[in-house]
Design a protein around this motif. Structure first.
Motif, PDB file in Angstrom:
ATOM      1  N   SER A 204       3.181  13.729  10.452  1.00  0.00           N
ATOM      2  CA  SER A 204       3.012  13.183   9.103  1.00  0.00           C
ATOM      3  C   SER A 204       2.051  12.009   9.140  1.00  0.00           C
ATOM      4  CB  SER A 204       4.354  12.761   8.503  1.00  0.00           C
ATOM      5  OG  SER A 204       4.912  11.706   9.249  1.00  0.00           O
ATOM      6  N   HIS A 205       1.558  11.663   7.983  1.00  0.00           N
ATOM      7  CA  HIS A 205       0.600  10.566   7.863  1.00  0.00           C
ATOM      8  C   HIS A 205       1.283   9.255   8.228  1.00  0.00           C
ATOM      9  CE1 HIS A 205      -2.343   7.850   6.124  1.00  0.00           C
ATOM     10  NE2 HIS A 205      -3.180   8.886   6.122  1.00  0.00           N
ATOM     11  N   PRO A 206       0.581   8.351   8.898  1.00  0.00           N
ATOM     12  CA  PRO A 206       1.178   7.061   9.289  1.00  0.00           C
ATOM     13  C   PRO A 206       1.700   6.245   8.099  1.00  0.00           C
ATOM     14  CG  PRO A 206      -0.920   7.371  10.402  1.00  0.00           C
ATOM     15  CD  PRO A 206      -0.768   8.506   9.431  1.00  0.00           C
ATOM     16  N   HIS A 207       1.139   6.425   6.917  1.00  0.00           N
ATOM     17  CA  HIS A 207       1.607   5.658   5.754  1.00  0.00           C
ATOM     18  C   HIS A 207       3.026   6.031   5.343  1.00  0.00           C
ATOM     19  CE1 HIS A 207      -2.780   4.786   4.392  1.00  0.00           C
ATOM     20  NE2 HIS A 207      -2.359   3.949   5.313  1.00  0.00           N
ATOM     21  N   TYR A 208       3.519   7.178   5.802  1.00  0.00           N
ATOM     22  CA  TYR A 208       4.871   7.600   5.418  1.00  0.00           C
ATOM     23  C   TYR A 208       5.945   6.824   6.171  1.00  0.00           C
ATOM     24  CZ  TYR A 208       2.500  11.518   3.173  1.00  0.00           C
ATOM     25  OH  TYR A 208       1.701  12.293   2.397  1.00  0.00           O
TER      26      TYR A 208
ATOM     27  N   ASN B 136       8.325   7.266  -9.454  1.00  0.00           N
ATOM     28  CA  ASN B 136       7.064   6.721  -9.935  1.00  0.00           C
ATOM     29  C   ASN B 136       5.992   7.718  -9.538  1.00  0.00           C
ATOM     30  OD1 ASN B 136       4.623   5.341 -10.267  1.00  0.00           O
ATOM     31  ND2 ASN B 136       5.606   3.378  -9.923  1.00  0.00           N
ATOM     32  N   ARG B 137       5.356   8.360 -10.525  1.00  0.00           N
ATOM     33  CA  ARG B 137       4.347   9.389 -10.255  1.00  0.00           C
ATOM     34  C   ARG B 137       2.940   8.901 -10.547  1.00  0.00           C
ATOM     35  NH1 ARG B 137       4.801  15.328 -11.446  1.00  0.00           N
ATOM     36  NH2 ARG B 137       3.414  15.216  -9.679  1.00  0.00           N
ATOM     37  N   GLU B 138       2.715   7.630 -10.405  1.00  0.00           N
ATOM     38  CA  GLU B 138       1.398   7.042 -10.642  1.00  0.00           C
ATOM     39  C   GLU B 138       0.992   6.357  -9.345  1.00  0.00           C
ATOM     40  OE1 GLU B 138      -1.487   4.210 -11.287  1.00  0.00           O
ATOM     41  OE2 GLU B 138       0.554   3.494 -11.169  1.00  0.00           O
ATOM     42  N   GLY B 139      -0.147   6.727  -8.805  1.00  0.00           N
ATOM     43  CA  GLY B 139      -0.570   6.278  -7.484  1.00  0.00           C
ATOM     44  C   GLY B 139      -0.541   4.786  -7.254  1.00  0.00           C
ATOM     45  N   ASN B 140      -1.122   4.005  -8.169  1.00  0.00           N
ATOM     46  CA  ASN B 140      -1.159   2.552  -7.963  1.00  0.00           C
ATOM     47  C   ASN B 140       0.236   1.957  -7.934  1.00  0.00           C
ATOM     48  OD1 ASN B 140      -3.951   2.289  -7.747  1.00  0.00           O
ATOM     49  ND2 ASN B 140      -4.215   2.120  -9.955  1.00  0.00           N
ATOM     50  N   GLY B 141       1.104   2.392  -8.834  1.00  0.00           N
ATOM     51  CA  GLY B 141       2.474   1.896  -8.850  1.00  0.00           C
ATOM     52  C   GLY B 141       3.248   2.321  -7.610  1.00  0.00           C
ATOM     53  N   ALA B 142       3.029   3.549  -7.152  1.00  0.00           N
ATOM     54  CA  ALA B 142       3.702   4.040  -5.952  1.00  0.00           C
ATOM     55  C   ALA B 142       3.267   3.238  -4.730  1.00  0.00           C
ATOM     56  CB  ALA B 142       3.392   5.523  -5.753  1.00  0.00           C
ATOM     57  N   ARG B 143       1.994   2.979  -4.620  1.00  0.00           N
ATOM     58  CA  ARG B 143       1.499   2.193  -3.489  1.00  0.00           C
ATOM     59  C   ARG B 143       2.005   0.757  -3.559  1.00  0.00           C
ATOM     60  NH1 ARG B 143      -2.806   5.716  -4.522  1.00  0.00           N
ATOM     61  NH2 ARG B 143      -3.798   4.296  -5.962  1.00  0.00           N
TER      62      ARG B 143
ATOM     63  N   LEU C 232       5.586   0.443  -2.333  1.00  0.00           N
ATOM     64  CA  LEU C 232       5.690   0.533  -0.877  1.00  0.00           C
ATOM     65  C   LEU C 232       4.885  -0.540  -0.156  1.00  0.00           C
ATOM     66  CD1 LEU C 232       5.396   4.399  -0.568  1.00  0.00           C
ATOM     67  CD2 LEU C 232       7.463   3.013  -0.350  1.00  0.00           C
ATOM     68  N   ASN C 233       4.188  -1.378  -0.916  1.00  0.00           N
ATOM     69  CA  ASN C 233       3.326  -2.423  -0.345  1.00  0.00           C
ATOM     70  C   ASN C 233       2.279  -1.820   0.596  1.00  0.00           C
ATOM     71  OD1 ASN C 233       2.405  -5.035  -0.108  1.00  0.00           O
ATOM     72  ND2 ASN C 233       3.781  -5.536   1.579  1.00  0.00           N
ATOM     73  N   LEU C 234       1.664  -0.730   0.139  1.00  0.00           N
ATOM     74  CA  LEU C 234       0.595  -0.056   0.879  1.00  0.00           C
ATOM     75  C   LEU C 234      -0.621   0.092  -0.027  1.00  0.00           C
ATOM     76  CD1 LEU C 234       2.614   2.820   2.590  1.00  0.00           C
ATOM     77  CD2 LEU C 234       1.604   0.846   3.725  1.00  0.00           C
ATOM     78  N   PRO C 235      -1.443  -0.951  -0.175  1.00  0.00           N
ATOM     79  CA  PRO C 235      -2.552  -0.895  -1.123  1.00  0.00           C
ATOM     80  C   PRO C 235      -3.549   0.234  -0.865  1.00  0.00           C
ATOM     81  CG  PRO C 235      -2.596  -2.943   0.159  1.00  0.00           C
ATOM     82  CD  PRO C 235      -1.364  -2.197   0.545  1.00  0.00           C
TER      83      PRO C 235
ATOM     84  N   ILE D 114       1.104   9.352  -3.990  1.00  0.00           N
ATOM     85  CA  ILE D 114       1.040   9.474  -5.444  1.00  0.00           C
ATOM     86  C   ILE D 114       2.426   9.341  -6.057  1.00  0.00           C
ATOM     87  CG2 ILE D 114       0.505  11.031  -7.355  1.00  0.00           C
ATOM     88  CD1 ILE D 114      -1.710  12.194  -5.614  1.00  0.00           C
ATOM     89  N   SER D 115       3.438   9.967  -5.434  1.00  0.00           N
ATOM     90  CA  SER D 115       4.794   9.971  -5.990  1.00  0.00           C
ATOM     91  C   SER D 115       5.770   9.360  -4.997  1.00  0.00           C
ATOM     92  CB  SER D 115       5.244  11.399  -6.298  1.00  0.00           C
ATOM     93  OG  SER D 115       4.396  11.997  -7.238  1.00  0.00           O
ATOM     94  N   VAL D 116       6.589   8.421  -5.483  1.00  0.00           N
ATOM     95  CA  VAL D 116       7.600   7.800  -4.631  1.00  0.00           C
ATOM     96  C   VAL D 116       8.906   7.671  -5.418  1.00  0.00           C
ATOM     97  CG1 VAL D 116       6.913   5.438  -5.193  1.00  0.00           C
ATOM     98  CG2 VAL D 116       8.105   5.883  -3.072  1.00  0.00           C
ATOM     99  N   ILE D 117      10.015   8.016  -4.764  1.00  0.00           N
ATOM    100  CA  ILE D 117      11.332   7.864  -5.374  1.00  0.00           C
ATOM    101  C   ILE D 117      11.704   6.391  -5.277  1.00  0.00           C
ATOM    102  CG2 ILE D 117      13.774   8.471  -5.217  1.00  0.00           C
ATOM    103  CD1 ILE D 117      12.853  11.174  -4.045  1.00  0.00           C
ATOM    104  N   VAL D 118      11.937   5.765  -6.439  1.00  0.00           N
ATOM    105  CA  VAL D 118      12.217   4.329  -6.470  1.00  0.00           C
ATOM    106  C   VAL D 118      13.663   4.006  -6.828  1.00  0.00           C
ATOM    107  CG1 VAL D 118       9.833   3.651  -6.903  1.00  0.00           C
ATOM    108  CG2 VAL D 118      11.351   4.131  -8.832  1.00  0.00           C
ATOM    109  N   GLY D 119      14.456   5.012  -7.201  1.00  0.00           N
ATOM    110  CA  GLY D 119      15.848   4.742  -7.540  1.00  0.00           C
ATOM    111  C   GLY D 119      16.671   6.003  -7.625  1.00  0.00           C
ATOM    112  N   ILE D 120      17.968   5.843  -7.349  1.00  0.00           N
ATOM    113  CA  ILE D 120      18.938   6.931  -7.525  1.00  0.00           C
ATOM    114  C   ILE D 120      19.730   6.612  -8.778  1.00  0.00           C
ATOM    115  CG2 ILE D 120      20.917   8.124  -6.533  1.00  0.00           C
ATOM    116  CD1 ILE D 120      19.836   7.335  -3.759  1.00  0.00           C
ATOM    117  N   VAL D 121      19.817   7.582  -9.685  1.00  0.00           N
ATOM    118  CA  VAL D 121      20.477   7.385 -10.970  1.00  0.00           C
ATOM    119  C   VAL D 121      21.969   7.682 -10.819  1.00  0.00           C
ATOM    120  CG1 VAL D 121      20.561   8.153 -13.374  1.00  0.00           C
ATOM    121  CG2 VAL D 121      18.353   7.998 -12.182  1.00  0.00           C
TER     122      VAL D 121
END
Length: 92
Positions: free
Chosen positions: A15-19, A58-65, A68-71, A76-83
């Motif tokens: 996998s990519h190192p950013h993961y 969050n399905r928006e790249g800038n917000g997802a990055r 994760l503090n990865l500018p 593109i998509s990151v799970i930010v919460g469990i409902v």
């Protein structure tokens, strides 16, 4: 932001190192009756979600990055919460 249900996992040998050892999960968007169906997508898990969990993605790249503090991340998509619960009232 998208509400969805985790329906599967993605298994990779490399996998990519950013993961950074985070899992990739398959998310099915939750839709209201009458809405056009939306396709499943893959999201990076930042919350330890599991199959069957309802999640906020969050399905928006800038917000997802930013989450994760990865500018320069390739995310593109990151799970930010469990409902915990979801209530939908009828619109008048």
């Amino acid at each position: 932001m998208v509400l969805g249900k985790v329906v599967g996992t993605v298994v990779t040998t490399i996998s990519h190192p950013h993961y950074k050892n985070r899992r990739l999960l398959v998310v099915q968007p939750l839709m209201l009756p009458g809405d056009p169906p939306a396709g499943d997508f893959i999201a990076l898990d930042n919350t330890h979600a599991g199959i069957g969990d309802t999640v906020l993605v969050n399905r928006e790249g800038n917000g997802a990055r930013a989450a994760l503090n990865l500018p320069d991340g390739c995310i593109i998509s990151v799970i930010v919460g469990i409902v915990d619960s979801l209530y939908i009232s009828e619109l008048s």
